[in-house]
Scaffold this active site. Structure first.
Site, mmCIF file in Angstrom:
data_model
loop_
_atom_site.group_PDB
_atom_site.id
_atom_site.type_symbol
_atom_site.label_atom_id
_atom_site.label_comp_id
_atom_site.label_asym_id
_atom_site.label_seq_id
_atom_site.Cartn_x
_atom_site.Cartn_y
_atom_site.Cartn_z
ATOM 1 N N LYS A 1 0.858 -1.196 0.000
ATOM 2 C CA LYS A 1 0.000 0.000 0.000
ATOM 3 C C LYS A 1 0.894 1.246 0.000
ATOM 4 O O LYS A 1 1.943 1.272 0.663
ATOM 5 C CB LYS A 1 -0.861 -0.053 1.257
ATOM 6 C CG LYS A 1 -1.937 1.001 1.369
ATOM 7 C CD LYS A 1 -2.745 0.766 2.657
ATOM 8 C CE LYS A 1 -3.879 1.737 2.853
ATOM 9 N NZ LYS A 1 -4.618 1.502 4.101
ATOM 10 N N SER B 1 -9.484 1.336 3.271
ATOM 11 C CA SER B 1 -8.736 2.148 2.349
ATOM 12 C C SER B 1 -7.675 1.377 1.554
ATOM 13 O O SER B 1 -7.139 1.909 0.599
ATOM 14 C CB SER B 1 -8.054 3.284 3.116
ATOM 15 O OG SER B 1 -7.116 2.766 4.042
ATOM 16 N N SER C 1 -9.386 -0.912 7.430
ATOM 17 C CA SER C 1 -8.878 -0.750 6.060
ATOM 18 C C SER C 1 -8.202 -1.958 5.435
ATOM 19 O O SER C 1 -7.933 -1.938 4.241
ATOM 20 C CB SER C 1 -7.926 0.438 6.001
ATOM 21 O OG SER C 1 -8.680 1.613 5.882
HETATM 22 N N1 GLN Z 1 -12.969 3.608 6.971
HETATM 23 C C1 GLN Z 1 -12.165 4.000 8.065
HETATM 24 C C2 GLN Z 1 -11.848 5.469 7.977
HETATM 25 O O1 GLN Z 1 -12.213 6.062 7.020
HETATM 26 C C3 GLN Z 1 -10.955 3.136 8.151
HETATM 27 C C4 GLN Z 1 -9.699 3.701 7.624
HETATM 28 C C5 GLN Z 1 -8.508 2.842 7.877
HETATM 29 O O2 GLN Z 1 -8.579 1.793 8.513
HETATM 30 N N2 GLN Z 1 -7.378 3.342 7.444
HETATM 31 O O3 GLN Z 1 -11.252 6.037 8.836
#
Ligand code: GLN
Length: 504
Positions: free
Chosen positions: A78, A153, A177
């Protein structure tokens, strides 16, 4: 045989027998990226030359008698994980051309193990999101249906694994994420215990919940990657000196017919009633029920449990996360890193609008950050400001402690918990992007484990209208091994993880 479709375990066996080389494996992945990534858009950077050189090195190490489960295995990372000499953008304009001078600890460990980095994957800008639509470089498309999001994400990482562009990928999980995109793309995704895998060299989002983890084709593969990336790191004071167990014992291979076996006899799994709610789509609920029935046949006992503070998970997470984000993103000021709109020399410091330094900050940040990053900076700055701190940030931390205590207590009474990973399958690109609150609710089943620092894994357990459904197992602190045991046994008797999307 299409080498890029192999699991780590399968490829490792062929490499060990000298039936294939890492260079062949790496070339197969690079060819697959060329073939399908024009449509899927999982990768932000592909480093073909470097990957082939690393693959050659891995083959030489093997020829000299070295072995190792990840030696010569190609992967993607990532793009919020620092890679020395290769761009790390966090999918943000503000870091568009940033090249880190050092590797994240987990990248360093993978390098030592001989894994081959193919490139970097798309994400929601700074990992803020659950769909990968917040990337400054455009969304990633779900390999199962190109009109749909891959989740987020770590959406690029999940889509790349599902489309066989690599053998595994790294993601980061702050509030779901790794698990959300794994569930939406029909693969396995592990959020390790907070402190199990080092955060050193991640672009920090919410430092109190960030944790890097693997996205893989099977549970056994997740175990193999974790055994390499886990462990104490002197550069991350929150890593813990607990020897990682031999994870790779977890099983996965060709499914055997479902038999009433002894594999998981003696285990009790909790079903938290607050995670089995009316808002979950019928087909998703049915797939999870079927998985519960399958696990019963393997000897698991199920018990209903209650986590009444679950409903506070999303509100608490969306106070704590923006608060930490507002602080962590302060370093992107147009001076130290990346994009700088107005360059010094600066007029003398006089304060206010006319202050040249202030203009560098505001213009660089105004141009460099996307709308979601700005929203979180504003929410967080508000929650932390004098006069509001007690009512928002402090209160959220108190409720967080309750959520954590409650989960720890319930986990004393069972071996792990089972829940759906998400209330529905992947949605259409654009369907929710105008509604931040709706997007925040995507994390409904994710925030408990994140706020509590507990390990959790998402595993494919069915389909709804052709799109994958995931189930989540949440474990006791540092007890990833039990999640692997349950998930590995489940994948021995089911075929959901073997299904492949047809990309057209
Ligand atoms: N959907 C969550 C957020 O928007 C998770 C993000 C993540 O785990 N990086 O914060």
């Amino acid at each position: 045989m299409q080498l890029n479709t192999l699991t780590i375990k399968q490829a490792g066996q062929l490499l060990a027998k000298k039936e294939i080389t890492s260079v062949e494996l790496t070339k197969a992945c690079l060819a697959r990226i060329k073939e399908v990534d024009g449509e899927i858009k999982a990768c932000l950077t592909v480093c073909e030359k470097e990957a082939l050189a690393e693959a050659k090195k891995a083959d030489e190490r093997r020829a000299k008698g070295e072995s190792g489960e990840l030696l010569g295995i190609p992967y993607l990372a990532k793009d919020n994980i620092l890679t020395r000499g290769i761009k790390t953008t966090a999918a943000s304009k503000i870091l568009e051309n940033y090249i880190a001078p050092y590797d994240a600890s987990i990248i360093r460990k993978l390098k030592q193990a001989g894994a081959v980095l193919l490139g970097k994957t798309n994400l929601d800008e700074f990992a803020h999101g659950a769909s990968t639509e917040n990337s400054a470089f455009g969304p990633t498309h779900n390999p199962w249906d190109l009109q749909r999001v891959p989740g987020g994400s770590s959406g690029g990482s999940a889509a790349a694994v599902a489309a066989d562009m690599c053998l595994f990928a790294l993601g980061t999980d702050t509030g779901g994420s790794v698990r959300c995109p794994a569930s939406f793309c029909g693969i396995t995704g592990l959020k390790p215990t907070y402190g199990r895998s080092s955060r050193f060299g991640l672009v920090a989002m919410t430092s109190s919940t960030d944790v890097p983890g693997p996205l893989t084709k099977t549970v056994a593969d997740a175990a193999m990657v974790l055994s390499v990336i886990a462990g104490v790191d002197k550069n991350d004071g929150t890593t813990v000196n607990i020897t990682p167990p031999a994870y790779a014992k977890a099983s996965a291979g060709k499914p055997t017919p479902l038999v009433r076996g002894e594999e998981l006899k003696g285990l009790t799994i909790g079903l938290p009633k607050e995670y089995f709610i009316a808002g979950t789509d019928k087909a998703v609920a049915e797939a999870v029920e079927k998985a519960i029935a399958d696990l019963k046949k393997l000897g698991v006992k199920f018990k209903q449990v209650s986590l009444p503070h679950t409903k506070y998970g999303v509100p608490v997470y969306y106070i704590i996360t923006p608060s930490e984000v507002s602080s962590n993103l302060a370093r992107f000021d147009g001076i130290k890193y990346g994009l700088s709109v107005a360059k010094p020399p600066l007029p003398p410091l006089s304060g206010g609008e006319e202050n040249g330094l202030m203009q560098v900050y505001t213009k660089s940040r105004g141009k460099g950050f996307g709308p979601e990053a700005k929203r979180r900076i504003m929410l967080g700055t508000y929650a932390l400001s004098a006069g509001y701190f007690d009512a928002y940030y402090l209160q959220a931390q108190k409720v967080r402690t309750k959520i954590k205590q409650e989960l720890d207590e319930v986990l004393e009474t069972v071996d792990c918990l089972l829940t759906p990973s998400a209330p529905h399958v992947a949605f259409k690109i654009g369907a929710q992007s105008g509604d931040p609150l709706k997007m925040y609710l995507e994390d409904i089943f994710m925030t408990g484990a994140s706020l509590s620092g507990l390990p959790a894994i998402s595993i494919p357990c069915g389909f709804d209208g052709g799109m994958p459904v995931g189930l989540q197992l949440i474990g006791k602190r540092f007890d990833e091994a039990r999640l692997f045991r349950v998930g590995g046994a489940y994948q021995q008797v089911t075929e959901w993880h073997l299904q492949k999307p047809e990309i057209s």
